[in-house]
Motif scaffolding. Structure first.
Motif, PDB file in Angstrom:
ATOM      1  N   LEU A  89      57.478  35.984  25.532  1.00  0.00           N
ATOM      2  CA  LEU A  89      57.306  36.108  26.974  1.00  0.00           C
ATOM      3  C   LEU A  89      57.803  37.469  27.448  1.00  0.00           C
ATOM      4  O   LEU A  89      57.179  38.137  28.255  1.00  0.00           O
ATOM      5  N   PHE A  90      58.936  37.864  26.908  1.00  0.00           N
ATOM      6  CA  PHE A  90      59.512  39.165  27.238  1.00  0.00           C
ATOM      7  C   PHE A  90      59.335  40.077  26.029  1.00  0.00           C
ATOM      8  O   PHE A  90      59.723  39.734  24.930  1.00  0.00           O
ATOM      9  N   ASN A 105      71.534  49.785  20.408  1.00  0.00           N
ATOM     10  CA  ASN A 105      72.006  48.409  20.543  1.00  0.00           C
ATOM     11  C   ASN A 105      71.257  47.540  21.554  1.00  0.00           C
ATOM     12  O   ASN A 105      71.500  46.339  21.629  1.00  0.00           O
ATOM     13  N   ILE A 106      70.368  48.142  22.334  1.00  0.00           N
ATOM     14  CA  ILE A 106      69.741  47.402  23.436  1.00  0.00           C
ATOM     15  C   ILE A 106      68.953  46.192  22.973  1.00  0.00           C
ATOM     16  O   ILE A 106      69.066  45.100  23.551  1.00  0.00           O
ATOM     17  N   PRO A 112      68.760  37.833  22.714  1.00  0.00           N
ATOM     18  CA  PRO A 112      69.215  36.462  22.984  1.00  0.00           C
ATOM     19  C   PRO A 112      69.050  36.058  24.455  1.00  0.00           C
ATOM     20  O   PRO A 112      68.737  34.905  24.749  1.00  0.00           O
ATOM     21  N   LEU A 113      69.208  37.015  25.362  1.00  0.00           N
ATOM     22  CA  LEU A 113      69.030  36.723  26.787  1.00  0.00           C
ATOM     23  C   LEU A 113      67.576  36.364  27.082  1.00  0.00           C
ATOM     24  O   LEU A 113      67.293  35.437  27.845  1.00  0.00           O
ATOM     25  N   GLN A 118      63.285  32.381  28.255  1.00  0.00           N
ATOM     26  CA  GLN A 118      62.009  31.766  27.898  1.00  0.00           C
ATOM     27  C   GLN A 118      62.182  30.262  27.692  1.00  0.00           C
ATOM     28  O   GLN A 118      61.349  29.473  28.158  1.00  0.00           O
ATOM     29  N   LEU A 119      63.242  29.851  27.046  1.00  0.00           N
ATOM     30  CA  LEU A 119      63.486  28.417  26.855  1.00  0.00           C
ATOM     31  C   LEU A 119      63.665  27.700  28.187  1.00  0.00           C
ATOM     32  O   LEU A 119      63.179  26.588  28.377  1.00  0.00           O
ATOM     33  N   ALA A 120      64.346  28.345  29.128  1.00  0.00           N
ATOM     34  CA  ALA A 120      64.535  27.754  30.456  1.00  0.00           C
ATOM     35  C   ALA A 120      63.191  27.590  31.167  1.00  0.00           C
ATOM     36  O   ALA A 120      62.928  26.546  31.789  1.00  0.00           O
ATOM     37  N   LEU A 121      62.342  28.606  31.088  1.00  0.00           N
ATOM     38  CA  LEU A 121      61.017  28.528  31.696  1.00  0.00           C
ATOM     39  C   LEU A 121      60.225  27.382  31.076  1.00  0.00           C
ATOM     40  O   LEU A 121      59.644  26.560  31.787  1.00  0.00           O
TER      41      LEU A 121
END
Length: 152
Positions: A89-90, A105-106, A112-113, A118-121
């Motif tokens: 999704l992202f 490092n980005i 994980p964020l 995506q799991l919340a959506l």
């Protein structure tokens, strides 16, 4: 950039098929409601058919739901119309500068964020059915008709 409109059109198609279940739900009829080309509708209907959400028969005008409304979630539609590839999704930007501490490092910091979001959506979409959408559409239409009656 936004999520593909195929998702909204898929929900529209399934809702219309239910609301017009006594009529003939041809791709031309549905396209008139969506206000798009029948080819677009046929393409999305093919995706919904492959996901087991609608039944269509070649050479016979019309479509019908393959499942009960309350058994079709928005997550089912989201997955059926290939809004985004699985777990994408992202998107991450390619080739951040490894010589920069942020660039280095980005991706590891935000991946994980993005997964959590995506799991919340997907969980949220899984909690809403086409029956819920149809019920809301019918309620809004009744409200609109009541307002028109009052204005007359």
């Amino acid at each position: 950039m936004s999520i593909s409109s195929r998702f909204a059109v898929g929900i529209h198609i399934l809702s219309l098929i239910e609301i017009n279940k006594q009529g003939i739900n041809s791709s031309e009829f549905i396209a008139g409601s969506v206000n798009t080309n029948p080819v677009v509708v046929r393409r999305i209907m093919g995706m919904l058919k492959n996901a087991g959400l609608v039944k269509v028969r070649p050479g016979i005008a019309g479509a019908e739901l393959a499942k009960d409304l309350s058994d079709i979630t928005l997550l089912d539609v989201y997955k059926a119309v290939n809004v985004v590839p699985e777990q994408e999704l992202f998107s991450l930007h390619d080739n951040p500068n490894p010589a920069c501490p942020v660039g280095r490092n980005i991706q590891e910091a935000i991946t994980p964020l993005f997964s959590i979001a995506q799991l919340a959506l997907e969980k949220s979409l899984g909690n809403v059915t086409i029956a819920d959408v149809v019920k809301d559409i019918v309620k809004k239409e009744e409200t609109n008709n009541s307002k028109e009656d009052i204005q007359k």
